[in-house]
Design a protein around this motif. Sequence first.
Motif, PDB file in Angstrom:
ATOM      1  N   GLY A 312      20.305 -34.160 -35.182  1.00  0.00           N
ATOM      2  CA  GLY A 312      21.624 -33.641 -34.834  1.00  0.00           C
ATOM      3  C   GLY A 312      21.624 -32.137 -34.652  1.00  0.00           C
ATOM      4  N   GLU A 313      20.849 -31.437 -35.461  1.00  0.00           N
ATOM      5  CA  GLU A 313      20.754 -29.994 -35.343  1.00  0.00           C
ATOM      6  C   GLU A 313      19.981 -29.606 -34.079  1.00  0.00           C
ATOM      7  OE1 GLU A 313      21.120 -25.885 -36.572  1.00  0.00           O
ATOM      8  OE2 GLU A 313      22.289 -27.728 -36.615  1.00  0.00           O
ATOM      9  N   LYS A 314      18.957 -30.375 -33.729  1.00  0.00           N
ATOM     10  CA  LYS A 314      18.255 -30.117 -32.470  1.00  0.00           C
ATOM     11  C   LYS A 314      19.218 -30.244 -31.289  1.00  0.00           C
ATOM     12  CE  LYS A 314      13.661 -31.780 -33.846  1.00  0.00           C
ATOM     13  NZ  LYS A 314      12.677 -32.860 -33.637  1.00  0.00           N
ATOM     14  N   GLU A 315      20.076 -31.262 -31.318  1.00  0.00           N
ATOM     15  CA  GLU A 315      21.044 -31.437 -30.238  1.00  0.00           C
ATOM     16  C   GLU A 315      22.004 -30.258 -30.159  1.00  0.00           C
ATOM     17  OE1 GLU A 315      22.984 -35.163 -30.803  1.00  0.00           O
ATOM     18  OE2 GLU A 315      21.148 -36.351 -30.548  1.00  0.00           O
ATOM     19  N   ARG A 316      22.424 -29.756 -31.315  1.00  0.00           N
ATOM     20  CA  ARG A 316      23.312 -28.588 -31.322  1.00  0.00           C
ATOM     21  C   ARG A 316      22.617 -27.381 -30.694  1.00  0.00           C
ATOM     22  NH1 ARG A 316      24.430 -23.865 -33.757  1.00  0.00           N
ATOM     23  NH2 ARG A 316      22.510 -23.937 -34.999  1.00  0.00           N
ATOM     24  N   VAL A 317      21.376 -27.133 -31.107  1.00  0.00           N
ATOM     25  CA  VAL A 317      20.632 -25.989 -30.579  1.00  0.00           C
ATOM     26  C   VAL A 317      20.373 -26.158 -29.085  1.00  0.00           C
ATOM     27  CG1 VAL A 317      18.420 -24.769 -30.695  1.00  0.00           C
ATOM     28  CG2 VAL A 317      19.605 -25.409 -32.806  1.00  0.00           C
ATOM     29  N   ASP A 318      20.009 -27.371 -28.669  1.00  0.00           N
ATOM     30  CA  ASP A 318      19.780 -27.624 -27.241  1.00  0.00           C
ATOM     31  C   ASP A 318      21.023 -27.317 -26.420  1.00  0.00           C
ATOM     32  OD1 ASP A 318      17.135 -28.382 -27.410  1.00  0.00           O
ATOM     33  OD2 ASP A 318      17.583 -30.520 -27.660  1.00  0.00           O
ATOM     34  N   GLY A 319      22.191 -27.557 -27.012  1.00  0.00           N
ATOM     35  CA  GLY A 319      23.443 -27.352 -26.279  1.00  0.00           C
ATOM     36  C   GLY A 319      23.869 -25.908 -26.151  1.00  0.00           C
ATOM     37  N   LEU A 320      23.223 -25.011 -26.871  1.00  0.00           N
ATOM     38  CA  LEU A 320      23.619 -23.607 -26.829  1.00  0.00           C
ATOM     39  C   LEU A 320      23.250 -22.948 -25.512  1.00  0.00           C
ATOM     40  CD1 LEU A 320      22.602 -22.515 -30.452  1.00  0.00           C
ATOM     41  CD2 LEU A 320      24.902 -22.980 -29.590  1.00  0.00           C
ATOM     42  N   GLU A 321      22.048 -23.240 -25.004  1.00  0.00           N
ATOM     43  CA  GLU A 321      21.603 -22.638 -23.752  1.00  0.00           C
ATOM     44  C   GLU A 321      20.917 -23.632 -22.828  1.00  0.00           C
ATOM     45  OE1 GLU A 321      20.091 -18.272 -24.164  1.00  0.00           O
ATOM     46  OE2 GLU A 321      19.209 -19.412 -25.812  1.00  0.00           O
ATOM     47  N   GLY A 322      20.309 -24.651 -23.409  1.00  0.00           N
ATOM     48  CA  GLY A 322      19.410 -25.477 -22.619  1.00  0.00           C
ATOM     49  C   GLY A 322      18.057 -24.790 -22.539  1.00  0.00           C
ATOM     50  N   LEU A 323      17.038 -25.571 -22.288  1.00  0.00           N
ATOM     51  CA  LEU A 323      15.687 -25.010 -22.258  1.00  0.00           C
ATOM     52  C   LEU A 323      14.923 -25.624 -21.089  1.00  0.00           C
ATOM     53  CD1 LEU A 323      13.711 -23.144 -23.861  1.00  0.00           C
ATOM     54  CD2 LEU A 323      12.880 -25.214 -24.969  1.00  0.00           C
ATOM     55  N   ASP A 324      14.671 -24.807 -20.073  1.00  0.00           N
ATOM     56  CA  ASP A 324      13.937 -25.274 -18.904  1.00  0.00           C
ATOM     57  C   ASP A 324      12.430 -25.130 -19.079  1.00  0.00           C
ATOM     58  OD1 ASP A 324      16.312 -25.877 -17.571  1.00  0.00           O
ATOM     59  OD2 ASP A 324      16.492 -23.833 -16.796  1.00  0.00           O
ATOM     60  N   GLU A 325      12.025 -24.122 -19.867  1.00  0.00           N
ATOM     61  CA  GLU A 325      10.592 -23.827 -20.000  1.00  0.00           C
ATOM     62  C   GLU A 325       9.984 -24.601 -21.169  1.00  0.00           C
ATOM     63  OE1 GLU A 325      12.943 -21.422 -20.651  1.00  0.00           O
ATOM     64  OE2 GLU A 325      12.731 -19.755 -19.270  1.00  0.00           O
ATOM     65  N   VAL A 326      10.021 -25.934 -21.093  1.00  0.00           N
ATOM     66  CA  VAL A 326       9.561 -26.752 -22.213  1.00  0.00           C
ATOM     67  C   VAL A 326       8.073 -26.553 -22.456  1.00  0.00           C
ATOM     68  CG1 VAL A 326       9.283 -29.112 -23.069  1.00  0.00           C
ATOM     69  CG2 VAL A 326      11.382 -28.451 -21.859  1.00  0.00           C
ATOM     70  N   GLU A 327       7.283 -26.522 -21.402  1.00  0.00           N
ATOM     71  CA  GLU A 327       5.838 -26.350 -21.563  1.00  0.00           C
ATOM     72  C   GLU A 327       5.526 -24.993 -22.184  1.00  0.00           C
ATOM     73  OE1 GLU A 327       1.692 -26.392 -18.933  1.00  0.00           O
ATOM     74  OE2 GLU A 327       3.605 -26.866 -17.978  1.00  0.00           O
ATOM     75  N   GLU A 328       6.222 -23.961 -21.730  1.00  0.00           N
ATOM     76  CA  GLU A 328       5.985 -22.631 -22.293  1.00  0.00           C
ATOM     77  C   GLU A 328       6.434 -22.576 -23.756  1.00  0.00           C
ATOM     78  OE1 GLU A 328       6.902 -17.922 -21.383  1.00  0.00           O
ATOM     79  OE2 GLU A 328       7.546 -19.460 -19.960  1.00  0.00           O
ATOM     80  N   TRP A 329       7.541 -23.236 -24.062  1.00  0.00           N
ATOM     81  CA  TRP A 329       7.996 -23.299 -25.454  1.00  0.00           C
ATOM     82  C   TRP A 329       6.936 -23.954 -26.338  1.00  0.00           C
ATOM     83  CZ3 TRP A 329      10.319 -22.136 -29.710  1.00  0.00           C
ATOM     84  CH2 TRP A 329      10.450 -23.079 -30.733  1.00  0.00           C
ATOM     85  N   ASN A 330       6.379 -25.055 -25.882  1.00  0.00           N
ATOM     86  CA  ASN A 330       5.372 -25.754 -26.684  1.00  0.00           C
ATOM     87  C   ASN A 330       4.145 -24.870 -26.927  1.00  0.00           C
ATOM     88  OD1 ASN A 330       6.876 -28.112 -26.995  1.00  0.00           O
ATOM     89  ND2 ASN A 330       6.094 -29.000 -25.088  1.00  0.00           N
ATOM     90  N   LEU A 331       3.728 -24.145 -25.899  1.00  0.00           N
ATOM     91  CA  LEU A 331       2.598 -23.223 -26.064  1.00  0.00           C
ATOM     92  C   LEU A 331       2.936 -22.120 -27.052  1.00  0.00           C
ATOM     93  CD1 LEU A 331       1.381 -22.851 -22.373  1.00  0.00           C
ATOM     94  CD2 LEU A 331       0.015 -23.707 -24.281  1.00  0.00           C
ATOM     95  N   LEU A 332       4.094 -21.514 -26.850  1.00  0.00           N
ATOM     96  CA  LEU A 332       4.523 -20.427 -27.708  1.00  0.00           C
ATOM     97  C   LEU A 332       4.635 -20.877 -29.156  1.00  0.00           C
ATOM     98  CD1 LEU A 332       5.498 -17.444 -27.458  1.00  0.00           C
ATOM     99  CD2 LEU A 332       7.814 -18.333 -27.219  1.00  0.00           C
ATOM    100  N   ALA A 333       5.296 -22.014 -29.368  1.00  0.00           N
ATOM    101  CA  ALA A 333       5.561 -22.499 -30.722  1.00  0.00           C
ATOM    102  C   ALA A 333       4.289 -22.897 -31.452  1.00  0.00           C
ATOM    103  CB  ALA A 333       6.523 -23.681 -30.659  1.00  0.00           C
ATOM    104  N   ASP A 334       3.298 -23.357 -30.739  1.00  0.00           N
ATOM    105  CA  ASP A 334       2.058 -23.771 -31.389  1.00  0.00           C
ATOM    106  C   ASP A 334       1.079 -22.612 -31.580  1.00  0.00           C
ATOM    107  OD1 ASP A 334       2.842 -26.377 -31.767  1.00  0.00           O
ATOM    108  OD2 ASP A 334       2.066 -27.064 -29.841  1.00  0.00           O
ATOM    109  N   HIS A 335       1.497 -21.402 -31.215  1.00  0.00           N
ATOM    110  CA  HIS A 335       0.681 -20.215 -31.465  1.00  0.00           C
ATOM    111  C   HIS A 335       1.240 -19.361 -32.607  1.00  0.00           C
ATOM    112  CE1 HIS A 335      -1.413 -21.252 -27.756  1.00  0.00           C
ATOM    113  NE2 HIS A 335      -2.314 -20.331 -28.059  1.00  0.00           N
TER     114      HIS A 335
END
Length: 354
Positions: A312-335
Amino acid sequence: MSAPSIPNLLSLRGSRGGGFRGRGRGRGGHSQSAAISHDTTIQGTDTDAAVSRMSAVDLGYLQDPFAQYFVQNTVGGTVRRLPIINRGTYTRTTALDGLISSFLAGTATKERQIISLGAGTDTRCFKLFSQPQETGLIYHEIDFPAISTKKLNLVNAVPQLRSIITNPQADTNSWKSSSLQNNCQYRCHGLDLRDLLKDDVQSLDGLRTDVPTVLISECCLCYLETSEAQGVIKYFTEKIPNLAIIIYEPIHPNDSFGRQMVSNLAARRIRMPTLDAYQDSAKQQSRLKDAGFDSVKSSTIGDIWRRWIAEGEKERVDGLEGLDEVEEWNLLADHYIVSRGWRGDGFQAWESGL
């Protein structure tokens, strides 16, 4: 502690990128002049951290009524960061807040202590001290003298901060308040962490060695030489039996994404010696085992987003801006990784975490 144009090492998007938050205090160059220059640059990264935090607060990712006071006089003012940076700031803050909250809840009937290394503009102490249920908390912040003095001046100038940390009393480069509500105490030490390694170093004023303690390094120890970072941790492990540590740092410098990150750092004349020494989760955990912690765990920011944050919290955060750069997010987050180690009493709640 930085000019807002200094990007986090994981940002590939230029001046708007910012970062999850870099708050380091350390040294880089090999000559005295180079070390001073590097210290100044690293001190500057805290301004970027404050701006990134304010971006996340403004957009509704985080609740922090104190963040605004640390960016009012910042060059560039409030800046809206990229969605992946806002999400990273949110995830890191949520992870550390969760670990600290579980520690405080598990020691609610005891005196306990938090020590924040390279604290800079961090607002966690204000948030904790403003909670009426918080009792018996001793909170230390350590940063360069200029940063400590700057924080004291801000507290004295802003009534909303001064109402939380009341009656601040200065002593040379440090200051404190021992008149907080519910038997809480606060000390801000104006100190270069490397001074803790000197043979004639005096004990930190007000440091308790007989209470459960959490040591926090959010992109701080990574700017020290590896032996210096080890020495700082040893300073506390030798004194405090019931001790835990939380370290937030980048990892994986040698893959293609990591090499670009390191290149971005080098362009700003910033280096992170421990990034080479502790390149992955296994080495981060071994580092803490070698430092004397009985239990160790680590989680990337990606792990934390996927497994710690409720749906539910992920859905709230997703609704704040949306995230188009999913692949870049995954790279960033795993570093980025949050590593923690503990020994003794007061940390039972951490056993069931990631």
